[in-house]
Every structure is written in C-alpha cells, then in structure tokens.
Design an enzyme around this catalytic site. Structure first.
Site, PDB file in Angstrom:
ATOM      1  N   LYS A  69       7.685 -31.421   8.886  1.00 55.93           N
ATOM      2  CA  LYS A  69       8.711 -32.577   8.711  1.00 55.93           C
ATOM      3  C   LYS A  69       7.865 -33.856   9.323  1.00 55.93           C
ATOM      4  O   LYS A  69       7.675 -33.892  10.593  1.00 55.93           O
ATOM      5  CB  LYS A  69      10.064 -32.593   9.235  1.00 55.93           C
ATOM      6  CG  LYS A  69      10.804 -33.403   9.068  1.00 55.93           C
ATOM      7  CD  LYS A  69      12.351 -33.180   9.455  1.00 55.93           C
ATOM      8  CE  LYS A  69      13.364 -34.316   8.961  1.00 55.93           C
ATOM      9  NZ  LYS A  69      13.087 -35.671   9.152  1.00 55.93           N
ATOM     10  N   PHE A  90       5.487 -34.236  -1.425  1.00 53.06           N
ATOM     11  CA  PHE A  90       6.308 -33.197  -1.153  1.00 53.06           C
ATOM     12  C   PHE A  90       7.047 -32.974  -2.467  1.00 53.06           C
ATOM     13  O   PHE A  90       7.629 -31.764  -2.530  1.00 53.06           O
ATOM     14  CB  PHE A  90       6.893 -33.090   0.066  1.00 53.06           C
ATOM     15  CG  PHE A  90       8.015 -34.123   0.371  1.00 53.06           C
ATOM     16  CD1 PHE A  90       9.205 -34.346  -0.585  1.00 53.06           C
ATOM     17  CD2 PHE A  90       7.746 -35.402   1.143  1.00 53.06           C
ATOM     18  CE1 PHE A  90      10.138 -35.156  -0.295  1.00 53.06           C
ATOM     19  CE2 PHE A  90       8.632 -36.166   1.426  1.00 53.06           C
ATOM     20  CZ  PHE A  90       9.878 -36.264   0.476  1.00 53.06           C
TER      21      PHE A  90
END
Ligand code: AMP
Length: 587
Positions: free
Chosen positions: A251, A341
């Site tokens: 993240k 992503f």
C-alpha cells in the site's frame, strides 16, 4: 420552461429538512420537465453546467456580482456591499434588493431555462481584456428580468455557492422516483459511478428509461468513481476474510491517479475528479509512451522517490506536485514514480467486470515497465504467516502497509464502492491508535491565547452514505503547526456558510460554519459513545453518536479526497465494535 419554475423548486427543496421530502419535491418536478431540460435541472441544482470533472467552472467573484446587482437595481455598489455583509451571501442580498425594486421594473424578456443556460455558458466562456465587463453585463441582463427568488439562485449559481441541500445521492433517488422504480436505484447508481456524470444519467433515463441506462458503459474521458477498501485489524483476519488465499500488494503512500490514455492525449484524474495532468506531465507522457493499447484506463499511485537511492518518500513529498504555481520547479525537485494496480478499460473493452488477476495481467501485457512506470509489488499469499512476512517487507520498503485483494472469480472492480473485495491493513493498526480517519471540516472555533486572531480548533465530521449527510465526530485542536494555522483561514474561506450547512448534523455550534469540502486526516486514541457528537447517531446507543477521543491532525490535508470519501458512520461503528472486541480480551 421558465426559470422561475426551477427557482421555486430550489426554494422548496432548501426549506425542506428531510431527505425524503427533498427527493419527492425534486422527483415531482422532474416528472413534468421536458426530457431535454432534465440534465440542466440536475446540473443547476448543484450549481453547475457540466459534470464535476469538466474543466470549466462558473466562478464569478463577489465583486463582479455586486457590480451587476448595483447596475440592475440602480444603486451604489457600496449599498450592495453593505447588504451582502449583512446577509452573508450575494444571493440573498440580490433577492432583497430586487424585491424592493420589483414594483418599479417592468419585466421585458422572459427568463427561460434555455436563456439562463445560454447566458451562464457565455459567462463561463468570456475571455480576454473585457471579460469582466461582459460577465457583469450578462448577469445584469438576467437579473433585470428576474423575480427575487430567481435573482437569489442566479447569484448563487454564478458564484459557485449553490447549495440547496440536494446532494448526489438525493438526486439519484429523485431520478429513480421520477422515471423508474425503487428497485432500479442500484442500476442508476452504477451508471453514475462509471461516468461521474449526473446530467448524462438524467438525460439517458429521461429520454430512454432504464433500458437506456443499462446500456451506459465505461468510456474514455469520463472518470469512474474509484473502488475503495474495507479495513480489518489483523493479518489473519484479512486472509481468512478473503477465503484463505488472496493477493497482497504494497500500500503505497502517494496520490491515486486514474489515467485515461489515448494515442494523442492523456488525462490524469484525481479521486476528486480534478485534472492532475498539469501536476504530473512526466507521468502522463511516460504512460502514453509505454502503453501498448490504442486506448486504456488504468489506476495507480504516484509516489515521490529519491532518485539517488530509489527509496520511496513520504506522502508530504508528493503533495509538492499538487500546487498550481511553480509546478515546473516541483517537477524537477520532486521526481515521482507511478505504481499501476488496476485496469478498467482497454481498447473498447470494459474491464471492470473481469476478475482482479485478469485485470492485472492485462496491465502487464499492455504496458512496458520503465523507471517511472512500475507495477505494484504483489504476492499471492495462502497463510497468515506468508501475509505477515509480506506486510513486514512492505513496511521496510517504506509503505503504509498492504492492500489485500480478492482473487475469486467475482473479484470485479466495483466503481464507487467500499467493500471486502479489497481490504487495507496499515502499520498504524498495530499501534495503540485505532486508525486514521478522514474527516471533513464543518466548523471552526476562534483561538485564544497564542492562537488569538486565528482558528484554534476545528469541528470535524464523518459522512453517512445512506443519508448523504455529515455528522460531527470530534473537535480537533491538536497536531497543527504555526504555518498550518496561518494557512487555515485562506484555505477555508471559500467554504464559509452563513448558517449550519443543510447537509450537516451537529449539536456543537462553532464560531464559523463551513460547507464540507476540506478533508483532513486525523488519528485518535479511541472511539467512544458521545452525547454531543452526531456521527453514527443511534448506531450503538439511541440518542448518542460516536466521537473520536484525543483527536490529532496527522499533517495530511487530503485534498485528493472528496468529502463523500470521508470515514463513514458504518466504518466508525465497525471500528468501535472492534475496540469493544479487543477490550473483551478476545482479539
Ligand atoms: P485509504 O485512502 O486509506 O482508504 O486507502 C485507499 C488508497 O490507498 C487508495 O485510494 C489508493 O490511493 C491507495 N493505494 C496505495 N497502494 C494501493 C494498491 N496497491 N492498491 C490500491 N490502492 C492503493
């Protein structure tokens, strides 16, 4: 259609306290409107002529509006200024002054919706040396033919302060009530979530009903609302919730970007639908050069990097790229890298219904990885131990934690929704603090002592998706440095509201109210049941809300987040119950 019919409807909505009531007033009105006018009714009810992501905005200064009002009623500008100061809003001042004038003025040309839209467009497009005069004249012409209520809304629309209280969710409800059924509401919201264009959805449903709405597709140039993640408190819970096996990605702590790439142009949208291309032209160029598709929509996180060491830098570094001025220096001084992503569209194909792993392979096959375009680090994990190792690796690579993603067949991209297909787990969660919260500033209290003459504390609110309202969760007075306190008044000024904004629920009364717009990140020691705060009222205890104890500003202004992306009531309630769970000694 006469503009007065619309202005009177706005007036009724503004006076209506309940969301259901607002919905039925708007739905009743929409039902009787010519289908061609439906999109403008919707855009204007939010004070706009276009969808949120459109680069053009109406934004006449108060000074010009005051000049137009003075010219219309034949009075001195200073008198109008006094009235604006007294009423706190040029709209109400125009209404009062035109009311006084009405008996003497003969209306000439009727003010139709069509005329208002054309005039507002001309105001928006006015350019060049005499643009200020042009804008003033156009507004004054409209005001000349307005009744007092029309004048109130015209002035609010042109200054960008049109807040009648009907938010996006209320408008979607009204479209369902007017043109379809309650059961069609999710499909209407889907169409909005993949286009971010209320006017388009309104036009489509007004002209072709639900059959046409179901044909609305993802398209390049219309940003999608982003998919969001739920949270859990431990890696084993994350892995279990995702069926014992999932993908984990780092993240990254940067700015999310949705890139709409064509051969000859690239637009980078923020989560808030702003055009970030001028801030990241280097990223836009690289994406175009390294994209093997004719057209694609991809998402990624832009992170600042130290080019010498290759290390990722904290969030604050990449925010230097968000400024409007001196951007060329910022591009040189703060190099960034984008970590891709997700892929939402490729060469005519809507990728959002495809499973996560297929979407990821599509990026890998279509993009050439380079120094500043990379894939997010990812690993398929099948146990908590593997998950924990990957998390530790992410933290040592200076990431915030991990994003765990479902790899099941139904791991689609859910535009605009927060769900358990993606679960975030951050390093904060391991500390005593529960989590960070994203809260909207809805009020400010004047400071005392060292902070005299400035704002000393802020009233912060969470968001409720079900009612489209903001409820207070804490009074925030810690974590501000002097420089931030100095900047605050200017940052908040455009959002000042004379009274409590219609979308805010609060018992505390601050010195100054703000329409929810600015989002700050806040940490807290715990969440407790609060008789004063209104966020998540009734979720845990009747007549009480949930409040954040010992709140502290983290230093992050989340100007990439829309206020509707703030921490929600149900998230607060979930975190509260996780805490309770912990204190039972069960977790
Ligand atoms: P939060 O803002 O805490 O709700 O976390 C969600 C945000 O994390 C997303 O909107 C992205 O900006 C960011 N993010 C960072 N890394 C990833 C990743 N690998 N996948 C998805 N989102 C990510």
């Amino acid at each position: 259609m006469l503009f007065s019919e619309l202005a009177e409807t706005f007036d009724r909505i503004e006076a209506e306290p309940s969301r259901l009531g607002m919905t039925s007033i708007l739905a009743g009105f929409l039902r009787n409107v010519d289908p061609g006018d439906v999109p403008y009714v919707v855009y204007l009810s939010q004070g706009k002529l276009h969808p949120d992501f459109h680069p053009m905005v109406l934004g006449m200064s108060d000074k010009l509006v005051i000049r137009a009002i003075a010219a219309t009623v034949g009075t001195k500008e200073s008198k109008v200024v006094d009235m604006v100061v007294k009423e706190g809003d040029p709209g109400t001042a125009a209404e009062k002054l035109i009311k006084g004038k009405k008996q003497m003025t003969l209306f000439s040309d009727p003010l139709t919706l069509d005329r208002v839209v054309k005039s507002l467009t001309a105001i928006e497009e006015a350019e060049g040396k005499d643009s200020q005069d042009k804008k003033t004249k156009i507004l004054s012409n409209m005001l000349h033919d307005s009744n007092p209520i029309e004048a109130r809304y015209l002035c609010r629309i042109v200054t960008g302060r049109m807040r009648v209280g009907a938010g996006t969710m209320t408008i979607l409800d009204a479209l369902a009530e007017a043109f379809a059924g309650k059961d069609d509401r999710p499909e209407i919201e889907r169409a909005f979530n993949i286009t971010c264009d209320l006017g388009l959805v309104a036009k489509t449903i007004g002209e072709g009903g639900m059959e046409a709405v179901s044909k609305i597709k993802v398209s390049i140039g219309s940003p999608l609302k982003v998919m969001l993640a739920e949270r859990l408190r431990s890696i084993p819970e994350v892995v279990e919730r995702l069926g014992g096996k999932c993908a984990m990605e780092y993240k990254y702590d940067g700015i999310r970007v949705q890139a709409h790439i064509k051969k000859d142009s690239v637009i980078l949208y923020s989560r808030r639908l702003e055009d970030l291309t001028p801030n990241f032209p280097d990223v836009a160029l690289s994406l175009r050069e390294h994209c093997g598709f004719e057209e694609a929509i991809v998402e990624g996180e832009c992170v600042a990097v130290d080019t010498e060491t290759g290390n990722m830098l904290p969030f604050q570094e990449v925010t230097h790229r968000r400024k409007k001025h001196g951007i060329s220096d910022a591009i040189r001084d703060y190099p960034v890298r984008i970590f891709l992503f997700d892929m939402l569209y490729a060469d005519g194909k809507d990728m959002t219904p495809e499973p996560y792993l297929d979407r990821r392979s599509a990026i890998e096959s279509g993009f050439k990885i380079s120094d500043n375009i990379q894939m997010t680090a990812m690993k398929i994990v099948s146990s908590s131990e593997e998950g924990q190792r990957f998390f530790d690796e992410a933290v040592s690579a200076r990431c915030e934690g991990i994003m765990a993603k479902s790899i099941s067949e139904d791991s689609v991209y859910r535009a605009g929704s927060r769900g358990f297909l993606w679960i975030k787990y951050k390093k904060d969660y391991q500390q005593a603090l529960v989590d960070s919260f994203d809260l909207a500033v809805v009020g400010a209290f004047y400071g005392m002592g060292k902070r005299a003459g400035k704002y000393g504390a802020l009233l912060m609110a969470a968001y409720d998706q079900d009612t489209d309202r903001f409820g207070t969760a804490c009074k925030l007075g810690t974590g501000f440095d002097d420089e931030f306190l100095d900047r605050l008044p200017e940052m908040l000024e455009p959002h000042i509201s004379q009274d409590k904004p219609p979308s805010v629920d609060a018992q505390m009364v601050p010195d100054v109210w703000f329409n929810p717009y600015i989002v700050l990140e806040v940490t807290g020691a715990e969440i407790s049941v609060s008789p004063i705060h209104t966020a998540a009222a009734g979720y845990v205890k009747d007549d009480s809300g949930l409040g954040i104890r010992f709140p502290r500003f983290t230093g992050k202004v989340r100007d990439d987040k829309d206020p509707t992306e703030c921490t929600t009531y149900s998230e607060l309630a979930d975190i509260y119950s996780l805490q309770e769970h912990d204190s039972d000694g069960l977790a």
